[in-house]
Motif scaffolding. Structure first.
Motif, PDB file in Angstrom:
ATOM      1  N   GLN A 157       0.756  -1.123  -0.049  1.00 21.77           N
ATOM      2  CA  GLN A 157       0.088  -0.186  -0.008  1.00 21.77           C
ATOM      3  C   GLN A 157       0.870   1.228  -0.190  1.00 21.77           C
ATOM      4  O   GLN A 157       1.493   1.345   1.053  1.00 21.77           O
TER       5      GLN A 157
ATOM      6  N   ASP B 153      -2.468   0.314  -4.490  1.00 26.27           N
ATOM      7  CA  ASP B 153      -1.913  -1.163  -4.153  1.00 26.27           C
ATOM      8  C   ASP B 153      -0.970  -1.242  -5.620  1.00 26.27           C
ATOM      9  O   ASP B 153      -1.550  -0.989  -6.757  1.00 26.27           O
TER      10      ASP B 153
ATOM     11  N   THR C 274      -0.121  -6.149   2.526  1.00 25.15           N
ATOM     12  CA  THR C 274      -1.274  -7.003   2.577  1.00 25.15           C
ATOM     13  C   THR C 274      -1.149  -7.927   1.702  1.00 25.15           C
ATOM     14  O   THR C 274      -0.385  -8.008   0.812  1.00 25.15           O
ATOM     15  N   ASP C 275      -2.386  -9.078   1.642  1.00 17.46           N
ATOM     16  CA  ASP C 275      -2.139 -10.013   0.673  1.00 17.46           C
ATOM     17  C   ASP C 275      -3.474 -10.170  -0.139  1.00 17.46           C
ATOM     18  O   ASP C 275      -3.704 -10.759  -1.104  1.00 17.46           O
TER      19      ASP C 275
END
Length: 653
Positions: free
Chosen positions: A12, A27, A61-62
């Motif tokens: 991010q 992203d 994050t995933d």
């Protein structure tokens, strides 16, 4: 046997753009080659709107709302974590508080990368030594308790109004070093913020004496890119726990921050001139609340903003009663304020240099240097017709003329056209004789030099600064903020043309004047050593009365009460929008839909620029700013003309 693919890693990223509609994170998928290097706080290069731009990773994050359309990171510029999570959260809060964008604030918080410095071997900084026992802050009621709270790691917040005197009670730098020492002893970090390079040098000297050379770093623009980035890396890597600096040092990434302190909190040098125009005092308060650390807001005077926090109980006051302050500080008097003085000098009220001034200078010169503060630089900053008092203007461009010293008479000069030749005649009445309503420091030095012919005359102003003067008789003339220090303090000081500071068309004029004057008092010896300050002005002026009483707190209380009655900051939230008429009208319509918002304007500044002033209660400020930021984002997305949004502007005219 087949191995399952590694899960996606999504970064991010806060991209380095200032457009309001792009003020959010984006992203980007982290390639396998960069997985070991990427982390929250590192710099990355991404492709954005067809161009390569820098950015900071704010989180990992995933998953992503963009699904399979997530673009990959171009590369990790450096694995160095330069934006810590607490500082990132602070920058977001500052941007929201001032109606700006995160990208603009991040440029203030994180200096430009210097690759050679980053790759060099880290510098080893010694641990701060044990400072001597505190002697300054314990002189103030509550000072010992404040130091005790810092030593225990408690986040106590205080407003320190120092006594303006060249003696230990007025030694602000020693007081800051004492607060830093108590915090460092608890194992936590410290950030000390000052308004300019001169104050930074004084503070660095005090900290060197208290903690030893090399035990801290300084952050300021004067250092240059390499030295500044080296100091920044020392802080973010945890190599030092004490950071000193000018206004943007308020964002210094000191681990486990225990104290943030701001000196001379009313100084306009602490206000950032770039959008979103944050003030270091307000940023420090936001950071103290965000990171649960101690806060010390200090100065010889006190602003209405700080007084509002004291009255709310958010800040604990550290201040001596006025009677005790007068016992310690130099004696402050107003020239010709008694019937006896007027009887001796009947023209004193109209004179720029009444008899009392010469008497104070003469007495002071028997003991040491005497400081004379003159609000204007140059020789004669403004000239006027002696007959009709019309301001003299250039016959070619109509700009204001100024006077310079000539061989035999005053030489008129235009800032654009140069010297005015062929003689000058008033455009109003045809008169040719001139008067000088606003005399500068050079003309004043010439006059006083003639009155005291055997005395050395020293001049100091912006562009010709004198750092210090020896402890010997001399006349030192300086503009506000350019006063040299005296080795043993000045024997006396004179404040000339006080009306010039008081009569400025600015809400903060009196507050700023008192701050300047108390700064002069702080350079003068205490009363028991003969220290005297003489002010030339109207005896009933509120700021001068507060100076005579040495009661800046009482002045701040009255100032805050007047602001509340008039609906000005900090009692209300004021937002100023400037731009084209069409843009300002659009913001006017948006503000009209927010409850409890008063609208003033639009007002024409010139043919192309208009101003809209919006006022609301502090409780409604977030609603108003959210609406304005949404409109700014809409206009940015539609590529319509931008506006300038200023929250609680430093100058309110």
């Amino acid at each position: 046997m087949t191995t399952s693919p590694e899960p996606r890693l999504i970064a991010q990223v806060a991209v380095d753009v200032s457009l309001p509609h792009l003020d959010r994170v984006f992203d980007y998928e982290v390639p396998a080659k960069d997985r070991d290097a990427v982390a929250p706080g590192v710099r990355v290069r991404v492709r954005f709107a067809g161009k390569l731009r820098d950015g900071f990773v704010l989180g990992l994050t995933d998953t992503s709302d963009a699904g399979d359309k997530v673009r990959p990171l171009e590369r990790v510029l450096s694995p160095e974590v330069v934006l810590t999570p607490p500082v990132a959260a602070l920058c977001r809060r500052v941007a929201d508080h001032y109606g700006g964008t995160l990208g603009d604030v991040l440029r203030m918080a994180v200096p430009t990368r210097h690759a050679a410095t980053e790759s060099a071997s880290p510098v080893a900084y010694p641990e701060p030594g044990t400072p001597p026992a505190p002697v300054v802050l314990p002189l103030y009621p509550g000072g010992s308790e404040f130091l005790g709270a810092l030593g225990e790691g408690r986040p106590l917040r205080a407003a320190w109004t120092a006594v303006p005197v060249a003696a230990p009670p007025g030694d602000w730098a020693a007081g800051f070093a004492e607060a830093a020492g108590a915090t460092l002893a608890s194992g936590r970090g410290v950030v000390l913020v000052v308004p300019d390079a001169a104050a930074l040098a004084v503070l660095a000297s005090a900290c060197t004496e208290a903690f030893g050379a090399g035990s801290f770093v300084t952050l300021s623009a004067d250092l240059g890119p390499a030295a500044r980035y080296r100091a920044f890396l020392a802080a973010v890597r945890g190599g030092v726990r004490l950071v000193l600096g000018t206004r943007n040092a308020v964002y210094a990434p000191v681990p486990d921050l225990g104290l943030i302190a701001v000196w001379d909190e009313g100084n306009d040098s602490l206000a950032e001139p770039r959008a979103p125009y944050p003030h270091a005092r307000e940023v420090a308060a936001l950071r103290a609340a965000e990171q649960h650390c101690a806060l010390l807001i200090a100065g010889y005077a006190r602003t209405a903003e700080t007084q509002a926090l004291v009255e709310r109980g958010w800040l604990v006051p550290l201040v001596l009663p006025p009677a005790e302050a007068r016992r310690i500080a130099p004696v402050v008097r107003i020239a010709s304020d008694t019937d006896w003085a007027l009887e001796r000098d009947p023209a004193a009220r109209a004179a720029r240099l009444p008899h009392d001034v010469f008497a104070a200078i003469r007495q002071g010169l028997t003991q040491g240097p005497v400081l004379v503060q003159v609000p204007r630089a140059g020789y004669v900053s403004t000239v006027a017709c002696e007959a009709c008092r019309a301001t003299a203007r250039c016959p070619r461009c109509s700009r204001l003329l100024r006077g310079e010293a000539g061989d035999a008479a005053l030489r008129l000069t235009c800032a654009l056209c140069g010297p005015v030749g062929g003689g000058w005649a008033c455009s109003e009445c045809g008169g040719r004789r001139l008067r000088a309503p606003r005399v500068g420091v050079r003309r004043t030095a010439e006059e006083l030099g003639k009155a005291f012919p055997q005395t050395r005359v020293i001049e100091s102003w912006s562009g010709r600064l004198v750092a210090s003067v020896p402890d010997e008789p001399a006349l030192v003339l300086a503009t506000p903020g350019a006063e040299p220090t005296a080795d043993q303090g000045y024997a006396a000081a004179v404040l000339l043309d006080t009306w010039l500071l008081l009569n400025r068309a600015d809400l903060r004029a009196a507050e700023e004047a008192l701050r300047r004057w108390t700064g002069v008092c702080a350079l003068v010896r205490p009363a028991d050593r003969g220290g005297t300050v003489m002010a030339v002005g109207e005896a009933d002026a509120r700021a001068l009365q507060a100076l005579v009483r040495l009661d800046p707190v009482g002045f701040a209380e009255r100032e805050l009460a007047d602001r509340r009655a008039a609906g000005f900051p900090p009692a209300a939230k004021l937002v100023v929008v400037e731009g084209s008429r069409q843009a300002v009208d659009a913001f006017d319509s948006v503000a009209a839909a927010v409850p409890q918002v008063e609208r003033f304007g639009p007002l024409a500044l010139d043919e192309e620029h208009w101003r809209l002033s919006l006022r609301t209660t502090p409780a409604r400020a977030s609603d108003l700013l959210s609406a304005l930021r949404a409109e700014a984002g809409r206009r940015s997305s539609a590529k319509e003309s931008a506006v300038r949004i200023t929250v609680d502007p430093q100058e309110i005219d």
